[in-house]
Design a protein around this motif. Structure first.
Motif, mmCIF file in Angstrom:
data_model
loop_
_atom_site.group_PDB
_atom_site.id
_atom_site.type_symbol
_atom_site.label_atom_id
_atom_site.label_comp_id
_atom_site.label_asym_id
_atom_site.label_seq_id
_atom_site.Cartn_x
_atom_site.Cartn_y
_atom_site.Cartn_z
ATOM 1 N N GLY A 101 25.242 -88.518 -51.750
ATOM 2 C CA GLY A 101 25.277 -89.460 -50.627
ATOM 3 C C GLY A 101 25.740 -88.789 -49.368
ATOM 4 O O GLY A 101 26.270 -87.673 -49.389
ATOM 5 N N ASN A 102 25.543 -89.468 -48.232
ATOM 6 C CA ASN A 102 25.911 -88.925 -46.922
ATOM 7 C C ASN A 102 25.309 -87.546 -46.703
ATOM 8 O O ASN A 102 25.982 -86.614 -46.259
ATOM 9 N N VAL A 103 24.016 -87.439 -47.023
ATOM 10 C CA VAL A 103 23.305 -86.173 -46.876
ATOM 11 C C VAL A 103 22.553 -86.186 -45.551
ATOM 12 O O VAL A 103 21.685 -87.034 -45.327
ATOM 13 N N ALA A 104 22.888 -85.266 -44.662
ATOM 14 C CA ALA A 104 22.237 -85.208 -43.347
ATOM 15 C C ALA A 104 20.733 -85.051 -43.519
ATOM 16 O O ALA A 104 20.266 -84.127 -44.186
ATOM 17 N N ALA A 105 19.967 -85.976 -42.928
ATOM 18 C CA ALA A 105 18.533 -86.012 -43.213
ATOM 19 C C ALA A 105 17.669 -86.302 -41.999
ATOM 20 O O ALA A 105 16.504 -86.663 -42.153
ATOM 21 N N ASN A 106 18.201 -86.178 -40.807
ATOM 22 C CA ASN A 106 17.392 -86.300 -39.589
ATOM 23 C C ASN A 106 16.726 -87.663 -39.423
ATOM 24 O O ASN A 106 15.699 -87.769 -38.755
ATOM 25 N N ILE A 107 17.280 -88.723 -40.004
ATOM 26 C CA ILE A 107 16.617 -90.020 -39.845
ATOM 27 C C ILE A 107 16.945 -90.663 -38.503
ATOM 28 O O ILE A 107 16.414 -91.726 -38.184
ATOM 29 N N ASP A 108 17.802 -90.009 -37.709
ATOM 30 C CA ASP A 108 18.077 -90.515 -36.366
ATOM 31 C C ASP A 108 17.080 -89.991 -35.348
ATOM 32 O O ASP A 108 17.086 -90.420 -34.194
ATOM 33 N N LEU A 109 16.219 -89.059 -35.754
ATOM 34 C CA LEU A 109 15.257 -88.469 -34.817
ATOM 35 C C LEU A 109 14.047 -89.375 -34.707
ATOM 36 O O LEU A 109 13.056 -89.201 -35.404
ATOM 37 N N GLN A 110 14.115 -90.353 -33.834
ATOM 38 C CA GLN A 110 13.051 -91.346 -33.696
ATOM 39 C C GLN A 110 11.997 -90.842 -32.701
ATOM 40 O O GLN A 110 11.712 -91.466 -31.681
ATOM 41 N N ASP A 111 11.421 -89.675 -33.048
ATOM 42 C CA ASP A 111 10.473 -89.011 -32.159
ATOM 43 C C ASP A 111 9.129 -88.783 -32.827
ATOM 44 O O ASP A 111 8.329 -87.964 -32.369
ATOM 45 N N GLU A 112 8.882 -89.493 -33.927
ATOM 46 C CA GLU A 112 7.636 -89.412 -34.681
ATOM 47 C C GLU A 112 7.447 -88.065 -35.368
ATOM 48 O O GLU A 112 6.357 -87.756 -35.845
ATOM 49 N N SER A 113 8.502 -87.240 -35.459
ATOM 50 C CA SER A 113 8.382 -85.959 -36.151
ATOM 51 C C SER A 113 8.481 -86.180 -37.657
ATOM 52 O O SER A 113 9.232 -87.029 -38.133
ATOM 53 N N TRP A 114 7.705 -85.394 -38.412
ATOM 54 C CA TRP A 114 7.681 -85.526 -39.863
ATOM 55 C C TRP A 114 8.813 -84.743 -40.502
ATOM 56 O O TRP A 114 9.105 -83.607 -40.108
ATOM 57 N N HIS A 115 9.451 -85.367 -41.497
ATOM 58 C CA HIS A 115 10.479 -84.709 -42.292
ATOM 59 C C HIS A 115 10.182 -84.954 -43.766
ATOM 60 O O HIS A 115 9.438 -85.878 -44.125
ATOM 61 N N HIS A 116 10.775 -84.119 -44.616
ATOM 62 C CA HIS A 116 10.508 -84.205 -46.048
ATOM 63 C C HIS A 116 11.812 -84.356 -46.818
ATOM 64 O O HIS A 116 12.821 -83.726 -46.485
ATOM 65 N N VAL A 117 11.796 -85.213 -47.824
ATOM 66 C CA VAL A 117 12.941 -85.353 -48.730
ATOM 67 C C VAL A 117 12.434 -85.291 -50.162
ATOM 68 O O VAL A 117 11.354 -85.812 -50.480
ATOM 69 N N ALA A 118 13.188 -84.599 -50.997
ATOM 70 C CA ALA A 118 12.893 -84.550 -52.426
ATOM 71 C C ALA A 118 14.204 -84.636 -53.191
ATOM 72 O O ALA A 118 15.228 -84.126 -52.735
ATOM 73 N N VAL A 119 14.162 -85.312 -54.334
ATOM 74 C CA VAL A 119 15.324 -85.384 -55.227
ATOM 75 C C VAL A 119 14.877 -84.950 -56.604
ATOM 76 O O VAL A 119 13.860 -85.431 -57.121
ATOM 77 N N THR A 120 15.621 -84.028 -57.211
ATOM 78 C CA THR A 120 15.377 -83.623 -58.587
ATOM 79 C C THR A 120 16.546 -84.106 -59.430
ATOM 80 O O THR A 120 17.696 -83.798 -59.151
ATOM 81 N N HIS A 121 16.240 -84.904 -60.440
ATOM 82 C CA HIS A 121 17.260 -85.535 -61.279
ATOM 83 C C HIS A 121 17.064 -85.051 -62.710
ATOM 84 O O HIS A 121 16.121 -85.450 -63.390
ATOM 85 N N GLU A 122 17.943 -84.171 -63.154
ATOM 86 C CA GLU A 122 17.815 -83.576 -64.484
ATOM 87 C C GLU A 122 18.750 -84.268 -65.468
ATOM 88 O O GLU A 122 19.964 -84.300 -65.259
#
Length: 215
Positions: A101-122
């Motif tokens: 949690g509280n992982v910096a993820a650039n969701i405040d950048l409301q500039d239409e730029s694309w970002h990627h998130v992935a989670v691996t749960h083992e």
């Protein structure tokens, strides 16, 4: 296959349209307080992964941060999985109840730029969240629940209404195993991205020319 086609659910003036995506087309969800558009996907049991491993990958842009805990993709709350804005944070993601949690993820950048998130749960191992190709946070094992019969949603949370994503979402993919760091890197592809279809040998475009007739 068609059993996992998405079905749009709308309340109020929420809407979803196809726009230019990271690859081909993306869905643009227009969500706000009282106005929601989310995509229900497939059989709930197929996406529960109770006590097992899984991975999630998605590309996103942010249009607005209109409420807390906005959800990018999920199978609801409690013992289930989700990727959502962390509380009232203007920048951070959280994975599920027991994940990073509280992982910096650039969701405040409301500039239409694309970002990627992935989670691996083992199962029996670590949970790692990758943001824009970088392993941003890792947490020890947390056991997935049985899904409670709740539907998987793109851009929403079946157990918490009014938390729909406001922005674009593209190329959502889910596996029943943990991706390797190398596989996440292939998807990120130095920011240029590589579609899941192109990496798995599927059709990289929606339509292909198969014949040409001319005079």
């Amino acid at each position: 296959d068609v059993s996992n086609d998405g079905v749009l659910a709308v309340t109020g003036t929420g809407s979803a349209t196809f726009v230019t995506g990271k690859f081909g087309s993306a869905v643009d969800l227009e969500n706000s307080v009282g106005n929601q558009a989310v995509i229900n996907v497939g059989d709930p049991a197929e996406f529960a992964f109770e006590g097992a491993s899984m991975s999630i990958s998605a590309w996103y842009t942010t249009q607005s941060l209109y409420t807390n805990w906005q959800t990018l993709v999920s199978q609801a709350e409690g013992g289930n999985w989700r990727i959502a804005r962390h509380g009232s944070s203007g920048t951070n993601f959280k994975y599920s109840v027991g994940g990073p949690g509280n992982v910096a993820a650039n969701i405040d950048l409301q500039d239409e730029s694309w970002h990627h998130v992935a989670v691996t749960h083992e199962s029996g191992g670590d949970i790692t969240m990758y943001v824009d190709g970088v392993a941003a946070a890792t947490q020890a094992e947390w056991v997935l629940g049985n899904g409670g019969g709740l539907i998987m949603q793109i851009g929403g949370n079946a157990q918490a209404a009014e938390r729909g994503w406001d922005g674009n979402i593209d190329d959502v993919a889910i596996w029943d195993r943990p991706l390797t760091p190398e596989e996440v890197s292939l998807i990120w592809n130095d920011g240029a991205g590589a579609s899941i279809a192109s990496l798995t040998g599927g059709t990289p475009t929606l339509f292909q020319i198969v014949d040409v007739a001319h005079t």
